[in-house]
Design a protein around this motif. Structure first.
Motif, PDB file in Angstrom:
ATOM      1  N   SER A  11       0.839  -1.184   0.000  1.00 32.99           N
ATOM      2  CA  SER A  11       0.000   0.000   0.000  1.00 32.99           C
ATOM      3  C   SER A  11       0.880   1.242   0.000  1.00 32.99           C
ATOM      4  O   SER A  11       1.879   1.294   0.703  1.00 32.99           O
ATOM      5  CB  SER A  11      -0.902  -0.005   1.237  1.00 32.99           C
ATOM      6  OG  SER A  11      -1.751   1.103   1.244  1.00 32.99           O
ATOM      7  N   THR A  15      -1.600   3.641  -4.335  1.00 31.40           N
ATOM      8  CA  THR A  15      -1.871   2.242  -4.687  1.00 31.40           C
ATOM      9  C   THR A  15      -2.254   1.449  -3.458  1.00 31.40           C
ATOM     10  O   THR A  15      -1.660   1.634  -2.389  1.00 31.40           O
ATOM     11  CB  THR A  15      -0.607   1.588  -5.305  1.00 31.40           C
ATOM     12  OG1 THR A  15      -0.250   2.298  -6.487  1.00 31.40           O
ATOM     13  CG2 THR A  15      -0.843   0.132  -5.664  1.00 31.40           C
ATOM     14  N   ARG A  16      -3.243   0.586  -3.618  1.00 35.42           N
ATOM     15  CA  ARG A  16      -3.599  -0.387  -2.585  1.00 35.42           C
ATOM     16  C   ARG A  16      -3.754  -1.737  -3.257  1.00 35.42           C
ATOM     17  O   ARG A  16      -4.444  -1.859  -4.261  1.00 35.42           O
ATOM     18  CB  ARG A  16      -4.895  -0.001  -1.884  1.00 35.42           C
ATOM     19  CG  ARG A  16      -4.766   1.289  -1.107  1.00 35.42           C
ATOM     20  CD  ARG A  16      -6.031   1.674  -0.420  1.00 35.42           C
ATOM     21  NE  ARG A  16      -5.856   2.988   0.201  1.00 35.42           N
ATOM     22  CZ  ARG A  16      -6.813   3.637   0.827  1.00 35.42           C
ATOM     23  NH1 ARG A  16      -8.022   3.120   0.936  1.00 35.42           N
ATOM     24  NH2 ARG A  16      -6.575   4.829   1.350  1.00 35.42           N
ATOM     25  N   ARG A  17      -3.097  -2.748  -2.678  1.00 39.44           N
ATOM     26  CA  ARG A  17      -3.168  -4.105  -3.222  1.00 39.44           C
ATOM     27  C   ARG A  17      -3.676  -5.040  -2.143  1.00 39.44           C
ATOM     28  O   ARG A  17      -3.217  -4.976  -0.998  1.00 39.44           O
ATOM     29  CB  ARG A  17      -1.792  -4.543  -3.711  1.00 39.44           C
ATOM     30  CG  ARG A  17      -1.299  -3.670  -4.854  1.00 39.44           C
ATOM     31  CD  ARG A  17       0.115  -3.989  -5.220  1.00 39.44           C
ATOM     32  NE  ARG A  17       0.123  -5.174  -6.071  1.00 39.44           N
ATOM     33  CZ  ARG A  17       1.144  -5.512  -6.828  1.00 39.44           C
ATOM     34  NH1 ARG A  17       2.250  -4.790  -6.815  1.00 39.44           N
ATOM     35  NH2 ARG A  17       1.083  -6.569  -7.576  1.00 39.44           N
ATOM     36  N   TYR A  18      -4.610  -5.893  -2.526  1.00 41.84           N
ATOM     37  CA  TYR A  18      -5.220  -6.841  -1.600  1.00 41.84           C
ATOM     38  C   TYR A  18      -5.117  -8.246  -2.164  1.00 41.84           C
ATOM     39  O   TYR A  18      -5.462  -8.482  -3.334  1.00 41.84           O
ATOM     40  CB  TYR A  18      -6.697  -6.506  -1.370  1.00 41.84           C
ATOM     41  CG  TYR A  18      -6.898  -5.129  -0.786  1.00 41.84           C
ATOM     42  CD1 TYR A  18      -6.863  -4.933   0.594  1.00 41.84           C
ATOM     43  CD2 TYR A  18      -7.113  -4.033  -1.603  1.00 41.84           C
ATOM     44  CE1 TYR A  18      -7.034  -3.669   1.134  1.00 41.84           C
ATOM     45  CE2 TYR A  18      -7.285  -2.767  -1.066  1.00 41.84           C
ATOM     46  CZ  TYR A  18      -7.244  -2.598   0.297  1.00 41.84           C
ATOM     47  OH  TYR A  18      -7.411  -1.337   0.833  1.00 41.84           O
ATOM     48  N   GLU A  76      -5.844 -11.200  -6.665  1.00 36.31           N
ATOM     49  CA  GLU A  76      -5.446  -9.860  -6.242  1.00 36.31           C
ATOM     50  C   GLU A  76      -6.417  -8.811  -6.746  1.00 36.31           C
ATOM     51  O   GLU A  76      -6.861  -8.853  -7.892  1.00 36.31           O
ATOM     52  CB  GLU A  76      -4.050  -9.508  -6.743  1.00 36.31           C
ATOM     53  CG  GLU A  76      -3.583  -8.142  -6.229  1.00 36.31           C
ATOM     54  CD  GLU A  76      -2.206  -7.756  -6.730  1.00 36.31           C
ATOM     55  OE1 GLU A  76      -1.319  -7.594  -5.873  1.00 36.31           O
ATOM     56  OE2 GLU A  76      -2.024  -7.623  -7.953  1.00 36.31           O
ATOM     57  N   ARG A  78      -6.229  -4.714  -7.111  1.00 30.43           N
ATOM     58  CA  ARG A  78      -5.301  -3.588  -7.059  1.00 30.43           C
ATOM     59  C   ARG A  78      -6.065  -2.324  -7.407  1.00 30.43           C
ATOM     60  O   ARG A  78      -6.769  -2.272  -8.417  1.00 30.43           O
ATOM     61  CB  ARG A  78      -4.152  -3.792  -8.036  1.00 30.43           C
ATOM     62  CG  ARG A  78      -3.195  -2.618  -8.037  1.00 30.43           C
ATOM     63  CD  ARG A  78      -2.032  -2.836  -8.944  1.00 30.43           C
ATOM     64  NE  ARG A  78      -1.255  -1.610  -9.019  1.00 30.43           N
ATOM     65  CZ  ARG A  78       0.041  -1.566  -9.228  1.00 30.43           C
ATOM     66  NH1 ARG A  78       0.707  -2.680  -9.406  1.00 30.43           N
ATOM     67  NH2 ARG A  78       0.669  -0.418  -9.281  1.00 30.43           N
ATOM     68  N   ASP A  80      -5.547   1.871  -7.922  1.00 29.72           N
ATOM     69  CA  ASP A  80      -4.574   2.938  -8.148  1.00 29.72           C
ATOM     70  C   ASP A  80      -5.322   4.225  -8.462  1.00 29.72           C
ATOM     71  O   ASP A  80      -6.405   4.188  -9.042  1.00 29.72           O
ATOM     72  CB  ASP A  80      -3.674   2.616  -9.351  1.00 29.72           C
ATOM     73  CG  ASP A  80      -2.783   1.429  -9.116  1.00 29.72           C
ATOM     74  OD1 ASP A  80      -1.758   1.590  -8.442  1.00 29.72           O
ATOM     75  OD2 ASP A  80      -3.116   0.335  -9.612  1.00 29.72           O
TER      76      ASP A  80
END
Length: 148
Positions: A11, A15-18, A76, A78, A80
């Motif tokens: 993060s 950007t945040r990625r899960y 995933e 993502r 942005d």
């Protein structure tokens, strides 16, 4: 906000990625995470009730649901932000790119996902990712200044 089937990964301020795993409620959790990012990044323009935010949440649901139904397994989400847009990617384990199954018919019970992508996003597509792919879309949250 994470759960046992949605975990925060990398993060940054843009950007945040899960990481995603199978389980009940994944699409709902991805919508909730997207709503939080919209509010955090775009303020009032990203809050519930705004057209762009509503479109983004509907499209996130479509991507995650379609990844489970047609893409092997999504792994995933993502998010942005760039230039007033929210960019969303859902990566899954199938290398097969999304494609319409014939012309859109509004009276069908299913098969509306790609039609919605085309109508509601500023742009969308898919790119190879590892042994699978990422399906992405962009929604314009903050209108760009018009060129003279």
């Amino acid at each position: 906000m994470t759960s046992r089937n949605v975990r925060l990964g990398q993060s940054t301020d843009r950007t945040r990625r899960y990481a995603l795993t199978e389980g009940a409620g994944v699409a709902r959790k991805c919508r909730d995470l997207t709503q939080q990012a919209l509010s955090d990044w775009f303020g009032a323009a990203g809050r519930p009730g705004r057209i762009a935010a509503g479109d983004a949440l509907l499209l996130v649901s479509e991507l995650v649901t379609n990844a489970f139904a047609h893409g092997g397994a999504p792994y995933e989400l993502r998010l942005d932000r760039a230039d007033g847009r929210l960019w969303v990617q859902v990566s899954d384990t199938s290398p097969v790119p999304p494609r319409p199954h014939g012309p859109h018919h509004a009276d069908r019970a299913s098969g509306h996902g790609l039609y919605l992508m085309e109508r509601l996003s500023a742009a969308w597509g898919s790119v190879p990712r590892g042994g699978g792919k990422a399906v992405w879309f962009a929604v314009e949250v903050l209108p760009r200044a018009r060129q003279s």
